[in-house]
Design an enzyme around this catalytic site. Structure first.
Site, PDB file in Angstrom:
ATOM      1  N   GLY A 137       0.800  -1.210   0.000  1.00  0.00           N
ATOM      2  CA  GLY A 137       0.000   0.000   0.000  1.00  0.00           C
ATOM      3  C   GLY A 137       0.834   1.261   0.000  1.00  0.00           C
ATOM      4  O   GLY A 137       1.823   1.391  -0.727  1.00  0.00           O
ATOM      5  N   CYS A 138       0.441   2.214   0.852  1.00  0.00           N
ATOM      6  CA  CYS A 138       1.125   3.503   0.905  1.00  0.00           C
ATOM      7  C   CYS A 138       2.565   3.390   1.403  1.00  0.00           C
ATOM      8  O   CYS A 138       3.380   4.269   1.128  1.00  0.00           O
ATOM      9  CB  CYS A 138       0.346   4.460   1.805  1.00  0.00           C
ATOM     10  N   ALA A 139       2.877   2.329   2.147  1.00  0.00           N
ATOM     11  CA  ALA A 139       4.241   2.158   2.648  1.00  0.00           C
ATOM     12  C   ALA A 139       5.214   1.767   1.548  1.00  0.00           C
ATOM     13  O   ALA A 139       6.435   1.811   1.745  1.00  0.00           O
ATOM     14  CB  ALA A 139       4.266   1.099   3.751  1.00  0.00           C
ATOM     15  N   ALA A 140       4.694   1.374   0.387  1.00  0.00           N
ATOM     16  CA  ALA A 140       5.548   0.844  -0.666  1.00  0.00           C
ATOM     17  C   ALA A 140       6.521   1.873  -1.229  1.00  0.00           C
ATOM     18  O   ALA A 140       7.589   1.504  -1.724  1.00  0.00           O
ATOM     19  CB  ALA A 140       4.699   0.262  -1.787  1.00  0.00           C
ATOM     20  N   PHE A 333       4.238   5.055   5.457  1.00  0.00           N
ATOM     21  CA  PHE A 333       3.405   4.279   6.372  1.00  0.00           C
ATOM     22  C   PHE A 333       2.282   3.613   5.590  1.00  0.00           C
ATOM     23  O   PHE A 333       1.738   4.199   4.663  1.00  0.00           O
ATOM     24  CB  PHE A 333       2.806   5.178   7.454  1.00  0.00           C
TER      25      PHE A 333
END
Length: 379
Positions: A137-140, A333
């Site tokens: 997700g956004c942590a990628a 995150f």
């Protein structure tokens, strides 16, 4: 040390403002029992406008998962090459100089990954490594920087290309009436970004140490519920409070490096929402202004998932960068709840092997400083 060079970022041409989003929510979900709560949450995001792949009339229709995924693939092939070319030019490299392509996305699916298509169409070497990351997700975005750092540390002199491709609007679910899904409809935007990590030379953030941290027993706080209609976004109401357990992880990583997380020169942070940035300011003990690049991304583009950290970094470049050897922290995150963190210094040196004024040279923990097993081929 490896250097993260200036990212290139592109957003689609269709724009939806906060007021338009609120009006759509009022008209489409006028009978929803928690409509006022959803409207208040959308207002609190601070997202003034977002860019979306299709006109709003098409975005609101759901033609089926197969049609949406076909749109994702076509849009990725249309829009990704331009940002790659810009990123390569900023790093003063060509496609033939890239040794690994790290492709991150959580809003569509392809197999083989877009990396195979890029190699076949853009002049990358056929022995370039492919690392697609689809489930962070956004942590990628932060994970991609860290895996590029690891690769360039393990194989000195090599170069990595990072590509983040997110079309969040293709995940809109008109029949999903959960408050978390309604909030996501006013928070997420579309965007494509790319950046090069040079193994030697380059202007940008010289990467020194990276780390990951997962908050235990939170794997269902941010998630996809995969149904026949596609990806349904699930967001737990506890997510905005996750900076309290994550801030100590950022402090610990900085402490391992001999730095203090509250005394750095720049911060490039994933802007999941204003509460995330406000709480991180509080728990790290840094002024809100420290996150101005992340806030600008959130205000102008919304949450563009894995591309946020690259866009926030691009904004720092566009401001003129910072002082040589200035110390900074980058973090993404996402689901897990996961943090991907990296420490680095600003360098404007193009000399291979230059320490760029660093007082110390630190090898990333757990990754060898040299590795004879990989020899980069140059055309």
């Amino acid at each position: 040390m490896a250097t993260l060079c200036r990212p290139a970022v592109s957003v689609p041409e269709h724009v939806i403002t906060m007021e338009q989003t609120l009006e759509l929510a009022r008209s489409v979900h006028k009978d929803h029992p928690q409509l006022q709560l959803a409207l208040r949450l959308i207002r609190n995001t601070g997202v003034q406008k977002r860019h979306i792949l299709q006109p709003i009339e098409e975005t609101l229709r759901h033609p089926g998962l197969d049609a949406r995924n076909a749109t994702y693939e076509a849009a990725a092939k249309e829009r990704v090459p331009a940002v790659i070319r810009e990123a390569l030019a900023s790093a003063e490299l060509g496609a033939e100089d890239i040794d690994v392509i790290i492709y991150v996305s959580c809003t569509g699916f392809m197999m083989p990954s877009l990396t195979a298509w890029l190699i076949n169409t853009m002049g990358f070497r056929t022995d370039a490594r492919q690392v697609p990351i689809a489930q962070l997700g956004c942590a990628a975005g932060g994970a991609a920087i860290n895996r590029a750092h690891d690769f360039c540390t393990a194989y000195p002199g090599t170069n990595a290309l990072i590509v983040a491709c997110e079309f969040c609007s293709l995940c809109y679910q008109p029949t999903d009436l959960s408050v978390g899904n309604l909030l996501s409809n006013g928070l997420f935007g579309d965007g494509v970004a790319a950046a090069v990590v040079r193994g030697e030379g380059g202007t940008g953030v010289q990467l020194e140490r990276n780390g990951s941290y997962l908050v235990p027993n939170t794997e269902d706080w941010i998630a996809y519920d995969v149904r026949s209609t596609g990806f349904h976004f699930k967001l737990d109401k506890r997510v905005p409070g996750t900076m309290e357990p994550l801030a100590p992880a950022l402090k610990e990583l900085a402490g391992q490096h001999g730095w203090s997380a509250d005394a750095l020169d720049f911060y490039i942070i994933h802007a999941g929402g204003p509460r995330i940035l406000d709480d991180l300011s509080k728990y790290l003990g840094v002024p809100p202004e420290a996150f101005r690049f992340s806030r600008a991304t959130l205000t102008e583009y919304g949450n563009i998932a894995s591309a946020v950290v690259l866009d926030a970094l691009r904004r720092m470049f566009d401001e003129g960068g910072t002082a040589p050897a200035a110390r900074g922290l980058m973090a993404g995150f996402g689901p897990g709840i996961t943090a991907e963190m990296v420490l680095g210094r600003w360098t404007t040196s193009h000399s291979p092997g230059s320490p760029a004024g660093s007082a110390v040279s630190v090898t990333t923990r757990g990754v060898g400083a040299t590795h004879p097993a990989f020899v980069s081929r140059r055309k």
